[in-house]
Design a protein around this motif. Structure first.
Motif, PDB file in Angstrom:
ATOM      1  N   ASP A  61       0.808  -1.218   0.000  1.00 19.56           N
ATOM      2  CA  ASP A  61       0.000   0.000   0.000  1.00 19.56           C
ATOM      3  C   ASP A  61       0.837   1.261   0.000  1.00 19.56           C
ATOM      4  OD1 ASP A  61       1.047  -0.180   2.490  1.00 19.56           O
ATOM      5  OD2 ASP A  61      -0.873  -0.435   3.547  1.00 19.56           O
ATOM      6  N   VAL A  64       1.982   2.793  -5.605  1.00 16.40           N
ATOM      7  CA  VAL A  64       0.784   2.979  -6.425  1.00 16.40           C
ATOM      8  C   VAL A  64       0.986   2.221  -7.725  1.00 16.40           C
ATOM      9  CG1 VAL A  64       0.187   5.200  -5.416  1.00 16.40           C
ATOM     10  CG2 VAL A  64       1.706   5.137  -7.393  1.00 16.40           C
ATOM     11  N   ASP A  65      -0.141   1.840  -8.333  1.00 18.22           N
ATOM     12  CA  ASP A  65      -0.068   1.134  -9.609  1.00 18.22           C
ATOM     13  C   ASP A  65      -0.009   2.135 -10.756  1.00 18.22           C
ATOM     14  OD1 ASP A  65      -2.590   2.181  -9.684  1.00 18.22           O
ATOM     15  OD2 ASP A  65      -3.630   0.258  -9.502  1.00 18.22           O
ATOM     16  N   TYR A  67      -2.289   3.348 -12.519  1.00 12.32           N
ATOM     17  CA  TYR A  67      -3.391   4.303 -12.536  1.00 12.32           C
ATOM     18  C   TYR A  67      -3.368   5.255 -11.341  1.00 12.32           C
ATOM     19  CZ  TYR A  67      -5.139   0.970 -15.961  1.00 12.32           C
ATOM     20  OH  TYR A  67      -5.282   0.146 -17.042  1.00 12.32           O
ATOM     21  N   ASN A  69      -3.443   4.263  -8.165  1.00 10.99           N
ATOM     22  CA  ASN A  69      -4.119   3.681  -7.007  1.00 10.99           C
ATOM     23  C   ASN A  69      -3.112   2.979  -6.104  1.00 10.99           C
ATOM     24  OD1 ASN A  69      -6.640   4.445  -8.134  1.00 10.99           O
ATOM     25  ND2 ASN A  69      -6.652   2.584  -9.389  1.00 10.99           N
ATOM     26  N   PRO A  70      -3.246   3.099  -4.782  1.00 10.77           N
ATOM     27  CA  PRO A  70      -2.311   2.419  -3.877  1.00 10.77           C
ATOM     28  C   PRO A  70      -2.551   0.913  -3.898  1.00 10.77           C
ATOM     29  CG  PRO A  70      -4.039   3.484  -2.624  1.00 10.77           C
ATOM     30  CD  PRO A  70      -4.228   3.915  -4.044  1.00 10.77           C
TER      31      PRO A  70
END
Length: 665
Positions: A61, A64-65, A67, A69-70
């Motif tokens: 977490d 991030v990816d 996009y 997002n974590p």
């Protein structure tokens, strides 16, 4: 975790949710069991869990990816979610051994399938060879090596390679023949050191058309090997030539260039079991051959400059500089030569007898008497793969023709003080040769010099001098006995004779020049029928300068082949009634069909595959084919119904034109 062979078991453990203190019993099928008590961690292959339907979200977490997002950092099994812990380097689950009561009260979750996983789809991994030897293997090798003591067997195995455990003939129940090399890794000689390699790119294309030099350097010995190519895409070929000439190194070190790491280069390394190493990007100092290339460039430039050699011979100069480096003692290796340190034997340097581009004489075994058989040339290097140990590459220095690179073993130094050097061994600058040329019976000069412009000028000068000498002879009175006039007349005749005309056409006969009669000064010509003709100088000059008129060819009478030059002549009768000999090569252009038909009816050679017989057959066939096609296209055809005369080609054009007109709006 230490490697080894572990049994496959089914394991279970309590997984603790650190956020809610919720506990689950997780079951892992097809797990490797390590009995080592010091081992406190277990590894789980995430793809094995995904194959069983478990969603593995192993992105922490704190990241991030794509996009933004974590990461979820958890395992999702059916309707249950197990958070993962992260310590900055890996994701893990805290587990402990379950009790008997917990087996009946906790939820059971399967992370992997009980079915075998990855057997049919997984690719075998390359692992390091196990260098340990079992007692059974030692006993087998002891039997193969002639029952030597066990320590000898062990040391032998440690200091040798065993690439082939078994061959196909030992494992097949039905043996069969093989047609290609089964064990390519055993063919090259195995070297005891690794080699580093890198190319360099000269600004000049070499005399052999090379633009790249690939340099190989031994990591310990400093032994060098150079291979030349036309482009860097030929790098795999240089590696093959290195393995074939020197051997297969323990490893090959390169930079990160694609042509020196993957593709065909990597396939060669895998086939011959050569380990590959690469340096870091922008860290040229990690490749020792980079410094070696600088030294070779400096030595090559010094060799070319000190000997005034053309720069297009840089490939031979680089090869010679590599030879010198390999056979020169170096302090860093204990004053030994790189050759000795690499191969283990003492080199012999007596082959270094000449310097690069040194003037030498080489032996020409095909020299015709009385021409000299020692010709001048330049030394280029040692021919290691040709002849004996004292065979060298030399560059010819011809005054006529094209100079080439030869491999010769009989050469010696050329000194300016050699007695009669220029007279005995230097061929004449210009050799004039007179031959029959055209239907006008003119004699033209053919020069064989290298410089075309200079050769043409010499031809014109020689022709004008000959005509001038002949005209002087026609004006002189043969009865004049003045010594000066007689001496000038003799010199003019000698200059005419020095031109050495091979043969001319006298009327309808071929004549070969034999010499001059001493008493009358007439020129003696040997006719083809065996007789001799004595022609004065004035008559000979008038015959050479007779103007010819444009006449039509009446017929071909017969053909004759010159016994001196081998040329084909055709006795031709003109429409005026006169006859004369004409070269067949001239008639090939003016009257090809008539000449071909004449040769077919009167064969020139006995063999059907002779030049003139084959030419006549192909010429008649080509002309007949072209005539037949024209006749088929344009020959008129009568329409039986209407009686009209039609033309095949025209009818086709008219039909297409009418069709197009009907389609117009």
């Amino acid at each position: 975790m230490r490697g080894g062979l572990f049994p496959v078991v089914c394991a279970a453990a309590i997984a603790i949710d650190a956020t809610t203190a919720q506990e689950y019993i997780i079951i892992i099928h097809q797990a490797a069991y390590n009995p080592d008590l010091a081992q406190h961690e277990s590894l789980l292959h995430s793809d094995q869990a995904r194959h069983h339907g478990v969603k593995v979200n192993d992105l922490p977490d704190c990241y991030v990816d794509g996009y933004g997002n974590p990461g979820l950092q958890n395992l999702q099994i059916e309707d249950h979610t197990i958070p993962l812990c992260h310590d900055g380097t890996k994701c893990f689950i805290k587990i402990r051994e379950p009790t008997t009561t917990e087996w009946n009260t906790h939820v059971l979750l399967e992370l992997t399938s009980p079915e075998p996983w990855g057997i049919s789809t997984a690719q075998p991994r390359r692992t390091l060879r196990d260098h340990s030897f079992s007692p059974a293997k030692l006993l087998e090798w002891k039997r193969r090596l002639g029952n030597v003591p066990d320590p000898v067997v062990l040391h032998t195995l440690e200091n040798s390679t065993q690439f082939v455990d078994s061959v196909e003939a030992e494992t097949r129940s039905t043996p069969r023949r093989h047609y290609i090399c089964r064990l390519p890794m055993l063919r090259p000689r195995r070297l005891n050191e690794g080699f580093l390699t890198d190319p360099f790119f000269p600004d000049t294309t070499s005399v052999r058309g090379y633009n790249v030099a690939q340099m190989f350097r031994g990591d310990k010995s400093g032994y060098l090997f150079a291979e030349f190519t036309k482009g860097k895409g030929y790098a795999p070929c240089t590696l093959q030539n290195f393995i074939r000439t020197v051997g297969a190194p323990a490893y090959i070190g390169t930079d990160n260039a694609l042509e020196e790491t993957g593709g065909e280069w990597g396939a060669i390394c895998r086939t011959t079991c050569i380990a590959q190493r690469t340096g870091e990007t922008e860290q040229q100092n990690q490749n020792k051959v980079e410094r070696t290339i600088q030294d070779i460039k400096r030595k090559t430039k010094l060799i070319i400059d000190m000997n005034n050699a053309p720069t297009k011979f840089w490939c031979y100069a680089v090869a010679y500089a590599v030879e010198l480096s390999n056979h020169t003692a170096a302090k860093r290796i204990g004053w030994k030569t790189p050759y000795e340190l690499h191969f283990g034997d003492t080199p012999d340097i007596s082959v270094f007898r000449f310097t690069f581009w040194e003037q030498i004489y080489y032996h020409d075994p095909h020299a015709r008497f009385p021409n000299p058989n020692l010709l001048p040339g330049r030394f280029l290097g040692i021919a290691r793969t040709t002849g004996d140990a004292f065979t060298f590459y030399i560059y010819t220095e011809k005054t006529q023709g094209r100079n080439v690179v030869l491999a010769r073993s009989v050469i010696r130094k050329r000194h300016e003080t050699d007695p009669g050097t220029a007279q005995d061994y230097s061929p004449p600058a210009v050799e004039e040769e007179f031959a029959d040329s055209n239907a006008n019976n003119e004699v033209t000069s053919v020069s064989g010099t290298l410089e075309e412009d200079a050769g043409a000028g010499m031809i014109e000068l020689t022709k004008s001098n000959i005509i001038s000498d002949i005209m002087k002879l026609t004006r002189h009175d043969n009865s004049n006995t003045d010594p000066e006039i007689m001496s000038e007349r003799d010199k003019a005749i000698q200059r005419i004779l020095d031109t050495n005309p091979e043969e001319i056409i006298l009327g309808n006969r071929l004549a070969t020049y034999e010499g001059t009669e001493e008493t009358t000064g007439d020129h003696i010509w040997h006719l083809e029928d065996g007789t001799y003709a004595h022609i004065p100088t004035e008559e000979l000059y008038n015959h050479m300068c007779t103007d010819t008129h444009v006449d039509e060819i009446g017929e071909f009478i017969e053909h004759k082949i010159s016994t001196v030059t081998g040329k084909l002549y055709v006795l031709t009768r003109w429409d005026t009634g006169n006859s004369s000999l004409i070269e067949a090569s001239m008639l090939q252009k003016d009257e090809p069909y008539r000449l071909a038909t004449f040769i077919r009816n009167n064969p020139v050679e006995r063999s059907r595959n002779g030049y003139w017989n084959k030419w006549a057959l192909s010429t008649i066939a080509s002309i007949s084919k072209a005539t037949r096609r024209l006749r088929n296209m344009y020959e008129p055809v009568e329409n039986e119904a209407s009686g009209d005369i039609l033309y095949r080609k025209s009818r086709r054009i008219l039909r297409r034109t009418a069709k197009h007109k009907n389609n117009q709006p």
